[in-house]
Write a protein that holds these residues in place. Structure first.
Motif, PDB file in Angstrom:
ATOM      1  N   THR A  98      49.711  43.744 -23.272  1.00 29.85           N
ATOM      2  CA  THR A  98      48.268  43.837 -23.058  1.00 29.85           C
ATOM      3  C   THR A  98      47.637  44.487 -24.276  1.00 29.85           C
ATOM      4  O   THR A  98      48.102  45.535 -24.748  1.00 29.85           O
ATOM      5  CB  THR A  98      47.951  44.631 -21.780  1.00 29.85           C
ATOM      6  OG1 THR A  98      48.591  43.973 -20.673  1.00 29.85           O
ATOM      7  CG2 THR A  98      46.460  44.691 -21.519  1.00 29.85           C
ATOM      8  N   TRP A  99      46.565  43.875 -24.747  1.00 29.12           N
ATOM      9  CA  TRP A  99      45.908  44.273 -25.995  1.00 29.12           C
ATOM     10  C   TRP A  99      44.432  44.573 -25.762  1.00 29.12           C
ATOM     11  O   TRP A  99      43.766  43.866 -25.009  1.00 29.12           O
ATOM     12  CB  TRP A  99      46.034  43.152 -27.032  1.00 29.12           C
ATOM     13  CG  TRP A  99      47.452  42.817 -27.350  1.00 29.12           C
ATOM     14  CD1 TRP A  99      48.244  41.912 -26.708  1.00 29.12           C
ATOM     15  CD2 TRP A  99      48.265  43.403 -28.357  1.00 29.12           C
ATOM     16  NE1 TRP A  99      49.493  41.885 -27.276  1.00 29.12           N
ATOM     17  CE2 TRP A  99      49.544  42.789 -28.288  1.00 29.12           C
ATOM     18  CE3 TRP A  99      48.052  44.385 -29.326  1.00 29.12           C
ATOM     19  CZ2 TRP A  99      50.583  43.123 -29.144  1.00 29.12           C
ATOM     20  CZ3 TRP A  99      49.087  44.710 -30.183  1.00 29.12           C
ATOM     21  CH2 TRP A  99      50.340  44.101 -30.095  1.00 29.12           C
ATOM     22  N   LYS A 100      43.928  45.570 -26.443  1.00 28.92           N
ATOM     23  CA  LYS A 100      42.508  45.953 -26.407  1.00 28.92           C
ATOM     24  C   LYS A 100      41.833  45.329 -27.626  1.00 28.92           C
ATOM     25  O   LYS A 100      42.264  45.533 -28.758  1.00 28.92           O
ATOM     26  CB  LYS A 100      42.391  47.473 -26.455  1.00 28.92           C
ATOM     27  CG  LYS A 100      40.984  47.984 -26.553  1.00 28.92           C
ATOM     28  CD  LYS A 100      41.002  49.509 -26.706  1.00 28.92           C
ATOM     29  CE  LYS A 100      39.625  50.025 -27.029  1.00 28.92           C
ATOM     30  NZ  LYS A 100      39.646  51.472 -27.285  1.00 28.92           N
ATOM     31  N   THR A 101      40.777  44.546 -27.378  1.00 29.91           N
ATOM     32  CA  THR A 101      40.025  43.955 -28.487  1.00 29.91           C
ATOM     33  C   THR A 101      39.196  45.035 -29.173  1.00 29.91           C
ATOM     34  O   THR A 101      39.046  46.141 -28.650  1.00 29.91           O
ATOM     35  CB  THR A 101      39.081  42.843 -27.988  1.00 29.91           C
ATOM     36  OG1 THR A 101      38.073  43.417 -27.158  1.00 29.91           O
ATOM     37  CG2 THR A 101      39.839  41.760 -27.233  1.00 29.91           C
ATOM     38  N   GLU A 102      38.646  44.706 -30.321  1.00 29.18           N
ATOM     39  CA  GLU A 102      37.713  45.635 -30.965  1.00 29.18           C
ATOM     40  C   GLU A 102      36.448  45.715 -30.115  1.00 29.18           C
ATOM     41  O   GLU A 102      36.044  44.734 -29.480  1.00 29.18           O
ATOM     42  CB  GLU A 102      37.359  45.154 -32.371  1.00 29.18           C
ATOM     43  CG  GLU A 102      38.510  45.274 -33.346  1.00 29.18           C
ATOM     44  CD  GLU A 102      38.141  44.834 -34.747  1.00 29.18           C
ATOM     45  OE1 GLU A 102      36.952  44.555 -35.031  1.00 29.18           O
ATOM     46  OE2 GLU A 102      39.057  44.743 -35.582  1.00 29.18           O
ATOM     47  N   ALA A 103      35.816  46.866 -30.116  1.00 32.89           N
ATOM     48  CA  ALA A 103      34.585  47.064 -29.347  1.00 32.89           C
ATOM     49  C   ALA A 103      33.420  46.328 -30.009  1.00 32.89           C
ATOM     50  O   ALA A 103      33.352  46.215 -31.228  1.00 32.89           O
ATOM     51  CB  ALA A 103      34.272  48.543 -29.235  1.00 32.89           C
ATOM     52  N   ASN A 104      32.498  45.838 -29.168  1.00 32.52           N
ATOM     53  CA  ASN A 104      31.285  45.210 -29.690  1.00 32.52           C
ATOM     54  C   ASN A 104      30.255  46.300 -30.014  1.00 32.52           C
ATOM     55  O   ASN A 104      30.538  47.499 -29.892  1.00 32.52           O
ATOM     56  CB  ASN A 104      30.731  44.165 -28.718  1.00 32.52           C
ATOM     57  CG  ASN A 104      30.321  44.753 -27.386  1.00 32.52           C
ATOM     58  OD1 ASN A 104      30.057  45.959 -27.239  1.00 32.52           O
ATOM     59  ND2 ASN A 104      30.258  43.908 -26.364  1.00 32.52           N
ATOM     60  N   ASP A 105      29.054  45.916 -30.419  1.00 33.09           N
ATOM     61  CA  ASP A 105      28.022  46.879 -30.821  1.00 33.09           C
ATOM     62  C   ASP A 105      27.604  47.817 -29.700  1.00 33.09           C
ATOM     63  O   ASP A 105      27.134  48.914 -29.943  1.00 33.09           O
ATOM     64  CB  ASP A 105      26.785  46.146 -31.355  1.00 33.09           C
ATOM     65  CG  ASP A 105      27.060  45.436 -32.669  1.00 33.09           C
ATOM     66  OD1 ASP A 105      28.048  45.795 -33.351  1.00 33.09           O
ATOM     67  OD2 ASP A 105      26.305  44.508 -33.008  1.00 33.09           O
ATOM     68  N   GLU A 106      27.784  47.383 -28.451  1.00 31.57           N
ATOM     69  CA  GLU A 106      27.410  48.212 -27.302  1.00 31.57           C
ATOM     70  C   GLU A 106      28.581  49.050 -26.794  1.00 31.57           C
ATOM     71  O   GLU A 106      28.461  49.746 -25.786  1.00 31.57           O
ATOM     72  CB  GLU A 106      26.886  47.340 -26.153  1.00 31.57           C
ATOM     73  CG  GLU A 106      25.551  46.661 -26.437  1.00 31.57           C
ATOM     74  CD  GLU A 106      25.708  45.391 -27.277  1.00 31.57           C
ATOM     75  OE1 GLU A 106      26.702  44.654 -27.101  1.00 31.57           O
ATOM     76  OE2 GLU A 106      24.843  45.152 -28.135  1.00 31.57           O
ATOM     77  N   GLY A 107      29.727  48.966 -27.458  1.00 42.38           N
ATOM     78  CA  GLY A 107      30.897  49.737 -27.045  1.00 42.38           C
ATOM     79  C   GLY A 107      31.774  49.032 -26.032  1.00 42.38           C
ATOM     80  O   GLY A 107      32.762  49.593 -25.558  1.00 42.38           O
ATOM     81  N   GLY A 108      31.457  47.800 -25.676  1.00 40.35           N
ATOM     82  CA  GLY A 108      32.266  47.042 -24.725  1.00 40.35           C
ATOM     83  C   GLY A 108      33.454  46.382 -25.402  1.00 40.35           C
ATOM     84  O   GLY A 108      33.418  46.083 -26.592  1.00 40.35           O
ATOM     85  N   TYR A 109      34.510  46.210 -24.656  1.00 36.56           N
ATOM     86  CA  TYR A 109      35.695  45.529 -25.166  1.00 36.56           C
ATOM     87  C   TYR A 109      36.452  44.897 -24.003  1.00 36.56           C
ATOM     88  O   TYR A 109      36.142  45.144 -22.832  1.00 36.56           O
ATOM     89  CB  TYR A 109      36.606  46.487 -25.944  1.00 36.56           C
ATOM     90  CG  TYR A 109      37.145  47.634 -25.125  1.00 36.56           C
ATOM     91  CD1 TYR A 109      38.370  47.531 -24.467  1.00 36.56           C
ATOM     92  CD2 TYR A 109      36.434  48.829 -25.007  1.00 36.56           C
ATOM     93  CE1 TYR A 109      38.862  48.583 -23.708  1.00 36.56           C
ATOM     94  CE2 TYR A 109      36.916  49.883 -24.257  1.00 36.56           C
ATOM     95  CZ  TYR A 109      38.139  49.759 -23.618  1.00 36.56           C
ATOM     96  OH  TYR A 109      38.619  50.801 -22.867  1.00 36.56           O
ATOM     97  N   LEU A 110      37.431  44.083 -24.355  1.00 41.26           N
ATOM     98  CA  LEU A 110      38.242  43.405 -23.354  1.00 41.26           C
ATOM     99  C   LEU A 110      39.696  43.841 -23.488  1.00 41.26           C
ATOM    100  O   LEU A 110      40.121  44.263 -24.564  1.00 41.26           O
ATOM    101  CB  LEU A 110      38.174  41.887 -23.543  1.00 41.26           C
ATOM    102  CG  LEU A 110      36.803  41.247 -23.453  1.00 41.26           C
ATOM    103  CD1 LEU A 110      36.882  39.768 -23.847  1.00 41.26           C
ATOM    104  CD2 LEU A 110      36.234  41.401 -22.057  1.00 41.26           C
ATOM    105  N   GLU A 111      40.436  43.696 -22.394  1.00 36.86           N
ATOM    106  CA  GLU A 111      41.884  43.793 -22.449  1.00 36.86           C
ATOM    107  C   GLU A 111      42.410  42.396 -22.168  1.00 36.86           C
ATOM    108  O   GLU A 111      41.997  41.743 -21.210  1.00 36.86           O
ATOM    109  CB  GLU A 111      42.426  44.796 -21.433  1.00 36.86           C
ATOM    110  CG  GLU A 111      42.178  46.225 -21.851  1.00 36.86           C
ATOM    111  CD  GLU A 111      42.835  47.248 -20.945  1.00 36.86           C
ATOM    112  OE1 GLU A 111      43.647  46.885 -20.060  1.00 36.86           O
ATOM    113  OE2 GLU A 111      42.525  48.440 -21.127  1.00 36.86           O
TER     114      GLU A 111
END
Length: 132
Positions: free
Chosen positions: A26-39
């Motif tokens: 399981t990998w964490k993507t880079e955060a977007n401008d609002e601080g959101g990210y995906l696993e």
């Protein structure tokens, strides 16, 4: 009969190479401008265990876990083939924010997975961090 044994052996070797690729997990993507990210959980594809696929398993907004994220459970990475030592290509990556699919390549290095989406020879990517 020898041909059948050879095909089975080669198939098992391909699955073993994939399992030891370092990209599964399981990998964490880079955060977007609002601080959101995906696993994204990466493992053998359902349709072809010799290739890797990645499904969106969790989503986070800048405020925390987003259990209502509309793309949970969808494939983000599809049909990546082993292309070398911890290198993968030949598959695609879907960008849910733009709803676009790109040719993709990946390279695993310990707890980091470099993921690129490409149009022709121009590639742009992210470095994902291993969660587990």
């Amino acid at each position: 009969m020898l041909r059948v044994i050879l095909v089975i052996t080669l198939g098992l070797l391909a699955v073993a190479a994939l399992a030891n690729s370092g990209a599964e997990g399981t990998w964490k993507t880079e955060a977007n401008d609002e601080g959101g990210y995906l696993e994204v959980t990466v493992g053998p594809c359902e349709a072809n265990a010799n290739k890797l696929c990645g499904m969106i398993s969790k989503a986070y907004s800048g405020e925390g876990l987003n259990i209502d994220y509309e793309h949970l459970g969808k494939l983000m990475v599809e049909n990546m083939e082993v292309d070398g030592d911890n290198e993968f290509s030949g598959g695609t990556i879907w960008d849910p924010s733009a709803d676009k699919v790109y040719k993709s390549k990946m390279q695993a290095d310990g707890n980091e997975l470099e993921v690129d989406g490409c149009i022709a020879f121009l590639c742009s990517g992210q470095k994902w961090t291993r969660v587990q």
